[in-house]
Design an enzyme around this catalytic site. Structure first.
Site, PDB file in Angstrom:
ATOM      1  N   ASN A   1     -15.270   3.353  74.874  1.00 11.76           N
ATOM      2  CA  ASN A   1     -15.929   2.202  75.984  1.00 11.76           C
ATOM      3  C   ASN A   1     -17.234   2.225  75.822  1.00 11.76           C
ATOM      4  OD1 ASN A   1     -13.350   1.978  77.028  1.00 11.76           O
ATOM      5  ND2 ASN A   1     -13.680   3.540  78.575  1.00 11.76           N
TER       6      ASN A   1
ATOM      7  N   THR B   1      -7.135  -9.987  41.185  1.00 12.19           N
ATOM      8  CA  THR B   1      -6.492 -10.583  42.615  1.00 12.19           C
ATOM      9  C   THR B   1      -5.685 -11.761  41.996  1.00 12.19           C
ATOM     10  OG1 THR B   1      -8.216  -9.372  43.820  1.00 12.19           O
ATOM     11  CG2 THR B   1      -6.742 -10.762  44.900  1.00 12.19           C
TER      12      THR B   1
ATOM     13  N   LYS C   1      -4.682 -15.293  42.321  1.00  7.73           N
ATOM     14  CA  LYS C   1      -5.109 -16.584  42.938  1.00  7.73           C
ATOM     15  C   LYS C   1      -4.118 -17.841  42.664  1.00  7.73           C
ATOM     16  CE  LYS C   1      -8.736 -14.136  44.453  1.00  7.73           C
ATOM     17  NZ  LYS C   1      -9.145 -13.932  46.130  1.00  7.73           N
TER      18      LYS C   1
ATOM     19  N   LYS D   1      -4.389 -16.999  46.577  1.00  8.09           N
ATOM     20  CA  LYS D   1      -3.850 -15.973  47.369  1.00  8.09           C
ATOM     21  C   LYS D   1      -2.546 -16.297  48.224  1.00  8.09           C
ATOM     22  CE  LYS D   1      -7.519 -15.121  49.621  1.00  8.09           C
ATOM     23  NZ  LYS D   1      -8.741 -14.302  50.654  1.00  8.09           N
TER      24      LYS D   1
ATOM     25  N   LYS E   1      -3.230  -7.621  41.573  1.00 10.15           N
ATOM     26  CA  LYS E   1      -3.454  -7.249  43.095  1.00 10.15           C
ATOM     27  C   LYS E   1      -2.918  -8.499  44.082  1.00 10.15           C
ATOM     28  CE  LYS E   1      -6.976  -6.504  46.607  1.00 10.15           C
ATOM     29  NZ  LYS E   1      -6.813  -7.753  47.000  1.00 10.15           N
TER      30      LYS E   1
ATOM     31  N   ASP F   1      -3.453 -10.155  47.174  1.00  6.54           N
ATOM     32  CA  ASP F   1      -4.571 -10.362  48.278  1.00  6.54           C
ATOM     33  C   ASP F   1      -4.232  -9.724  49.509  1.00  6.54           C
ATOM     34  OD1 ASP F   1      -7.329 -10.866  48.648  1.00  6.54           O
ATOM     35  OD2 ASP F   1      -7.055 -12.769  47.593  1.00  6.54           O
ATOM     36  N   GLU F   2      -5.403  -9.537  50.376  1.00  7.15           N
ATOM     37  CA  GLU F   2      -5.153  -8.770  51.821  1.00  7.15           C
ATOM     38  C   GLU F   2      -4.268  -9.643  52.646  1.00  7.15           C
ATOM     39  OE1 GLU F   2      -8.633 -11.337  52.368  1.00  7.15           O
ATOM     40  OE2 GLU F   2      -7.892 -10.372  50.712  1.00  7.15           O
TER      41      GLU F   2
ATOM     42  N   HIS G   1      -7.329  -2.043  51.001  1.00  4.90           N
ATOM     43  CA  HIS G   1      -8.197  -3.301  51.350  1.00  4.90           C
ATOM     44  C   HIS G   1      -9.090  -3.156  52.698  1.00  4.90           C
ATOM     45  CE1 HIS G   1      -9.890  -7.383  51.346  1.00  4.90           C
ATOM     46  NE2 HIS G   1      -9.361  -7.548  50.224  1.00  4.90           N
ATOM     47  N   ARG G   2     -10.340  -3.471  52.739  1.00  3.02           N
ATOM     48  CA  ARG G   2     -11.000  -3.466  54.024  1.00  3.02           C
ATOM     49  C   ARG G   2     -11.164  -4.760  54.656  1.00  3.02           C
ATOM     50  NH1 ARG G   2     -17.398  -3.121  51.885  1.00  3.02           N
ATOM     51  NH2 ARG G   2     -17.317  -4.685  50.746  1.00  3.02           N
TER      52      ARG G   2
END
Length: 421
Positions: free
Chosen positions: A68, A118, A120, A122, A146, A148-149, A239-240
């Site tokens: 909070n 990654t 593509k 994606k 990979k 993708d996210e 993944h971030r």
């Protein structure tokens, strides 16, 4: 007020204050210093008793520290720059499922960064075409491909179909190259139960690694998946996605070094960390600061790199940083020099955008990496001689020569928003 709201305080005195020891449980601000060059900004150091936090729960820790209080009207802005996790508390977390050395041993790959790609575009590929792209990249010389996210289970490619075709690509490329290969199968889902179901299927297929979007998925889900991966021998790529919503503004939110520490505690074997040289945000010294926080066992305080506290991880396994986003073969010397061996260098468009196709793109990346590692081992200066090293390798690799020609003018020269000063 910040320390009180995130510990024992509220906006008024309450009668139940007398039923506990507020002095024992309250947070304390123990130092305040002005921010250089700013008239109305200060750095405040706050300490909390460990009894305020549930053992082994990043979710509970963040609910207290960044709850909070970030919505206080009295504050124009508030940012969590760093936090020190004392060994007494960090030992309640199991950390990464496996860690750097165990991953090296599983893959039987040493002495160089790992290479990834990654896939593509994606979104939009069918599962079969997606698997074909994976095979071509792995066959061409990469260690990983990979998801993708945002590849989860959409109408154009359901997760089970993707897992099957990617597993086929892994096994076929392994048989042809004699190397262990992997694909980050994204197990992120709308519920923890569905996420674990996808991880179980990945294990049944015999693949080495799965993936999770730890911020959008949540820390509870991430730690749940971490436990499954540890128990069942799966590596866990993180993944971030969504991090920049939280960490990019300098005066409000949370720095990524805090999110990186939280991920190391929650659990993950890889995490995206920026590239310094690519298309995504990341100043060099600041990036190397949190890369050390991910990999090393003991990190000294170093304000020049944004590290406010000495951090002792007490032998918690390290996390491999992943450099990904707008990188290509001309960046290889800098990436090798910046990130060192314990890293994953992940090229998406820098592989799949090769004019001759996916496999030649992968071959170009592998040749560039091998040339840089050999030059470094011979004592050459990658920062100063990098372009010369790549040009020399082009003479015996037509795939690399073609890649160098395509991307010779591609640069991402933008000033970072989040800087140390």
């Amino acid at each position: 007020a910040v320390a009180a709201e995130s510990s024992t305080g509220t906006w008024t005195t309450v009668w139940t204050d007398g039923l506990t020891s507020l002095d024992r449980y309250k947070g304390r601000c123990y130092h305040i210093e002005p921010v250089a060059g700013e008239d109305n900004q200060w750095i405040c150091y706050v300490a909390y008793p460990l009894d305020l936090f549930e053992e082994g729960s990043v979710t509970n820790m963040f609910t207290s520290i960044v709850g909070n209080v970030f919505g206080f009207k009295a504050l124009r802005a508030l940012r969590l720059e760093d936090l020190r996790i004392p060994p007494t508390y960090s030992k309640t977390f199991q950390g990464p499922p496996h860690g750097i050395q165990v991953e090296r041993d599983k893959l039987n790959k040493y002495g160089r960064p790992l290479l990834g790609c990654t896939i593509k575009p994606k979104l939009g590929l069918s599962a079969k075409n997606y698997g074909r792209a994976c095979y071509e990249c792995l066959r061409g010389g990469l260690d990983f491909t990979k998801d993708d996210e945002n590849v989860n289970s959409q109408p154009f490619m359901r997760w089970r179909d993707r897992f099957v075709f990617c597993a086929e690509a892994i096994y076929k490329s392994q048989a042809e190259t004699g190397e262990i290969k992997g694909h980050y199968l994204n197990a992120t889902a709308g519920t923890c139960e569905e996420m674990i179901k996808r991880a179980v299927f990945a294990r049944e297929l015999g693949v080495p690694i799965v993936m999770h979007d730890y911020l959008t998925g949540g820390f509870t889900a991430n730690t749940t998946l971490r436990h499954y991966c540890r128990d069942n021998g799966l590596l866990l790529h993180i993944h971030r996605a969504m991090h920049a919503v939280i960490d990019r503004q300098k005066n409000h939110g949370m720095h990524f070094r805090v999110l990186a520490k939280a991920l190391r505690m929650s659990g993950g074997d890889h995490i995206h960390s920026g590239t310094v040289v690519g298309k995504l945000e990341g100043e060099r010294e600041m990036t190397l600061g949190f890369v050390d926080l991910l990999r090393d066992d003991f990190i000294e305080k170093d304000r020049a790199r944004g590290i406010f506290f000495t951090q002792d991880w007490v032998s918690m396994p390290g996390v491999i940083p992943v450099a990904s986003g707008g990188i290509h073969v001309w960046h290889m010397p800098a990436l090798t020099e910046i990130f060192g061996d314990d890293s994953v260098l992940q090229f998406g468009g820098g592989t799949l955008g090769h004019p001759w196709g996916n496999a030649p793109g992968a071959a170009a990346n592998r040749v560039a990496l091998e040339a840089c590692v050999q030059a470094r081992n011979e004592g050459r200066d990658l920062a100063r001689e990098g372009n010369e090293i790549i040009r020399a390798a082009c003479k015996w690799s037509p795939e690399l020569a073609a890649a160098c020609e395509v991307w010779k003018a591609i640069k991402f020269e933008f000033e970072p928003v989040d800087t140390i000063d």
